[in-house]
Design a protein around this motif. Structure first.
Motif, PDB file in Angstrom:
ATOM      1  N   UNK A   1      -7.640  11.949 -38.681  1.00  0.00           N
ATOM      2  CA  UNK A   1      -7.068  10.752 -39.288  1.00  0.00           C
ATOM      3  C   UNK A   1      -8.092  10.080 -40.198  1.00  0.00           C
ATOM      4  N   UNK A   2      -7.597   9.307 -41.147  1.00  0.00           N
ATOM      5  CA  UNK A   2      -8.522   8.498 -41.948  1.00  0.00           C
ATOM      6  C   UNK A   2      -9.204   7.453 -41.062  1.00  0.00           C
ATOM      7  N   UNK A   3     -10.325   6.921 -41.503  1.00  0.00           N
ATOM      8  CA  UNK A   3     -11.053   5.922 -40.708  1.00  0.00           C
ATOM      9  C   UNK A   3     -10.164   4.738 -40.322  1.00  0.00           C
ATOM     10  N   UNK A   4     -10.255   4.349 -39.054  1.00  0.00           N
ATOM     11  CA  UNK A   4      -9.560   3.172 -38.571  1.00  0.00           C
ATOM     12  C   UNK A   4      -8.107   3.385 -38.165  1.00  0.00           C
ATOM     13  N   UNK A   5      -7.590   4.605 -38.298  1.00  0.00           N
ATOM     14  CA  UNK A   5      -6.196   4.868 -37.938  1.00  0.00           C
ATOM     15  C   UNK A   5      -6.124   5.818 -36.753  1.00  0.00           C
ATOM     16  N   UNK A   6      -5.003   5.763 -36.041  1.00  0.00           N
ATOM     17  CA  UNK A   6      -4.789   6.665 -34.922  1.00  0.00           C
ATOM     18  C   UNK A   6      -3.851   7.795 -35.349  1.00  0.00           C
ATOM     19  N   UNK A   7      -3.729   8.810 -34.502  1.00  0.00           N
ATOM     20  CA  UNK A   7      -2.893   9.970 -34.835  1.00  0.00           C
ATOM     21  C   UNK A   7      -1.431   9.631 -35.040  1.00  0.00           C
ATOM     22  N   UNK A   8      -0.977   8.533 -34.450  1.00  0.00           N
ATOM     23  CA  UNK A   8       0.438   8.198 -34.613  1.00  0.00           C
ATOM     24  C   UNK A   8       0.779   7.761 -36.035  1.00  0.00           C
ATOM     25  N   UNK A   9      -0.214   7.570 -36.894  1.00  0.00           N
ATOM     26  CA  UNK A   9       0.045   7.247 -38.296  1.00  0.00           C
ATOM     27  C   UNK A   9       0.328   8.505 -39.121  1.00  0.00           C
ATOM     28  N   UNK A  10       0.083   9.682 -38.548  1.00  0.00           N
ATOM     29  CA  UNK A  10       0.220  10.939 -39.290  1.00  0.00           C
ATOM     30  C   UNK A  10       1.636  11.500 -39.220  1.00  0.00           C
ATOM     31  N   UNK A  11       2.071  12.044 -40.346  1.00  0.00           N
ATOM     32  CA  UNK A  11       3.317  12.811 -40.414  1.00  0.00           C
ATOM     33  C   UNK A  11       2.999  14.116 -41.133  1.00  0.00           C
ATOM     34  N   UNK A  12       3.528  15.204 -40.596  1.00  0.00           N
ATOM     35  CA  UNK A  12       3.284  16.535 -41.151  1.00  0.00           C
ATOM     36  C   UNK A  12       4.609  17.163 -41.546  1.00  0.00           C
ATOM     37  N   UNK A  13       4.612  17.796 -42.697  1.00  0.00           N
ATOM     38  CA  UNK A  13       5.840  18.394 -43.209  1.00  0.00           C
ATOM     39  C   UNK A  13       5.566  19.801 -43.706  1.00  0.00           C
ATOM     40  N   UNK A  14       6.579  20.640 -43.562  1.00  0.00           N
ATOM     41  CA  UNK A  14       6.604  21.909 -44.279  1.00  0.00           C
ATOM     42  C   UNK A  14       7.548  21.722 -45.452  1.00  0.00           C
ATOM     43  N   UNK A  15       7.130  22.220 -46.588  1.00  0.00           N
ATOM     44  CA  UNK A  15       7.973  22.243 -47.778  1.00  0.00           C
ATOM     45  C   UNK A  15       8.797  23.515 -47.667  1.00  0.00           C
TER      46      UNK A  15
END
Length: 176
Positions: free
Chosen positions: A49-63
């Motif tokens: 994750x970027x600094x200061x954020x937790x994993x719940x801020x991430x979204x992953x996609x397949x195109x």
């Protein structure tokens, strides 16, 4: 041209598929990290994750192009500002580059971000990645700031780019 779709994925359901895509797109991975993609690279795609954020801020996609994975995307919600979506990685299979699929995926991202009330898309592009810099400029991304390599970094200078959204997912007139 067939239309693409974004399919939300997790490491549990798509780890091997994402590794396969990264292997096909190893030209970028080698440019970025100096070696072919491996399981650690994919773990980082799903977990870092970027600094200061937790994993719940991430979204992953397949195109997705039909049943085929044409690319992968990671988005961090709220970095650098609460209204930002940070595009951590947008990676297309070389077989699909230069054919309009990247633009289609980006248009979908803009649409979803605007619908969720986001105000900007940001990303860091490697200064050495000439094709990517041309793509993002053509799509209306402007230089936000420079991120030079540091002694503790991977050695790449980066350009942080920004695209300002309005409620329709388009760029504001004043930002063009």
């Amino acid at each position: 041209m067939p239309e693409i779709q974004l399919k939300k994925v997790s490491a549990a359901d798509a780890f091997e598929d994402v590794l396969d895509l990264a292997t096909r797109a190893r030209d970028y991975v080698i440019l970025e990290v100096g070696h072919a993609p491996d399981t650690e690279y994919i773990r980082q795609f799903f977990e870092e994750t970027p600094p200061g954020l937790s994993r719940d801020c991430l979204s992953h996609f397949c195109v997705m192009l039909g049943e085929e994975i044409a690319g992968i995307i990671c988005i961090a919600d709220g970095y650098e500002l609460p209204g930002d979506w940070w595009l951590g990685l947008v990676l297309l299979d070389p077989a699909y580059r230069g054919r309009g699929y990247g633009k289609q995926a980006l248009d979908l991202i803009k649409e979803v971000a605007a619908a969720e009330g986001k105000t900007a898309l940001k990303l860091a592009v490697l200064d050495a990645n000439i094709r990517a810099k041309m793509f993002w400029a053509r799509e209306g991304f402007d230089l936000h700031r420079l991120a030079p390599a540091t002694p503790d970094s991977d050695g790449h200078d980066r350009l942080v780019l920004r695209y300002t959204l309005n409620t329709r997912g388009e760029q504001h007139e004043t930002d063009r």
